[in-house]
Write a protein that holds these residues in place. Structure first.
Motif, short mmCIF file in Angstrom:
data_model
loop_
_atom_site.label_atom_id
_atom_site.label_comp_id
_atom_site.label_asym_id
_atom_site.label_seq_id
_atom_site.Cartn_x
_atom_site.Cartn_y
_atom_site.Cartn_z
N ALA A 47 40.42 44.21 26.30
CA ALA A 47 39.33 43.51 26.01
C ALA A 47 39.81 42.17 26.80
O ALA A 47 40.87 41.84 27.59
CB ALA A 47 38.99 42.95 24.60
N ARG A 48 38.67 41.35 27.06
CA ARG A 48 39.00 40.03 27.61
C ARG A 48 38.44 38.72 26.87
O ARG A 48 37.50 38.68 26.13
CB ARG A 48 37.98 39.96 28.90
N ASN A 49 39.48 38.02 26.96
CA ASN A 49 39.18 36.63 26.10
C ASN A 49 38.31 35.98 27.08
O ASN A 49 38.31 35.45 28.15
CB ASN A 49 40.54 35.82 26.41
N PRO A 50 36.98 35.57 26.42
CA PRO A 50 35.82 34.92 26.92
C PRO A 50 36.23 33.65 27.58
O PRO A 50 35.65 33.31 28.63
CB PRO A 50 34.91 35.06 25.97
N LYS A 51 37.02 32.92 27.15
CA LYS A 51 37.32 31.55 27.32
C LYS A 51 38.13 31.52 28.86
O LYS A 51 37.97 30.83 29.78
CB LYS A 51 38.20 30.70 26.28
N THR A 52 39.25 32.47 28.79
CA THR A 52 40.07 32.50 29.94
C THR A 52 39.94 33.51 30.56
O THR A 52 40.55 33.29 31.87
CB THR A 52 41.43 32.64 29.41
N GLY A 53 39.22 34.41 30.32
CA GLY A 53 39.11 35.84 31.15
C GLY A 53 40.30 36.68 31.11
O GLY A 53 40.40 37.78 31.82
N GLU A 54 41.18 36.25 30.40
CA GLU A 54 42.71 36.98 30.26
C GLU A 54 42.38 38.38 29.53
O GLU A 54 41.80 38.40 28.81
CB GLU A 54 43.64 36.10 29.57
N LYS A 55 43.04 39.67 30.22
CA LYS A 55 43.17 40.70 29.47
C LYS A 55 43.82 40.52 28.24
O LYS A 55 44.85 40.03 28.08
CB LYS A 55 43.52 41.85 30.55
N VAL A 56 43.55 41.22 27.18
CA VAL A 56 44.14 41.08 25.72
C VAL A 56 44.00 42.60 25.29
O VAL A 56 42.82 43.37 25.28
CB VAL A 56 43.38 40.17 24.75
N GLU A 57 45.02 43.16 24.93
CA GLU A 57 45.26 44.63 24.37
C GLU A 57 44.78 44.39 22.74
O GLU A 57 45.54 43.72 22.06
CB GLU A 57 46.52 45.13 24.28
#
Length: 99
Positions: free
Chosen positions: A60-70
């Motif tokens: 998924a993506r952190n909506p705040k940072t755009g960073e990918k998160v498993e």
């Protein structure tokens, strides 16, 4: 429909007090919850089945940072409607669409 509306509708339909209806609904919720915690499923023929389903792992993506998160796999409660419930609701939806 909220829980209080459901309690009121159940009480009226069954001809019982709201207090008794609420107690019955709370007992139902507790029993289903306990069964799911143990990994059991609760099947009410014609209505549906409450069960635990495994949700696959995903990225998924952190909506705040755009960073990918498993996001790891996990079990989640689910409801699978029964044949009678599906048929009853489909008929109502078809009636509404015709209007």
């Amino acid at each position: 429909m909220t829980k209080s509306e459901l309690v009121a509708a159940m009480a009226e339909r069954a001809g019982i007090r709201k207090k008794d209806s609420e107690a019955a609904l709370n007992a139902f919720i507790e029993v289903v919850t306990e069964a799911l915690k143990k990994g059991d499923k609760v099947e009410i023929r014609g209505f549906g089945t409450f069960l635990m389903k495994e949700r696959a792992p995903r990225v998924a993506r952190n909506p705040k940072t755009g960073e990918k998160v498993e996001v790891p796999a996990k079990l989640v409660p689910a409801f699978k409607p029964g044949k009678d419930l599906k048929e009853a609701t489909e008929k109502e939806l078809k009636k509404k669409k015709r209007k």
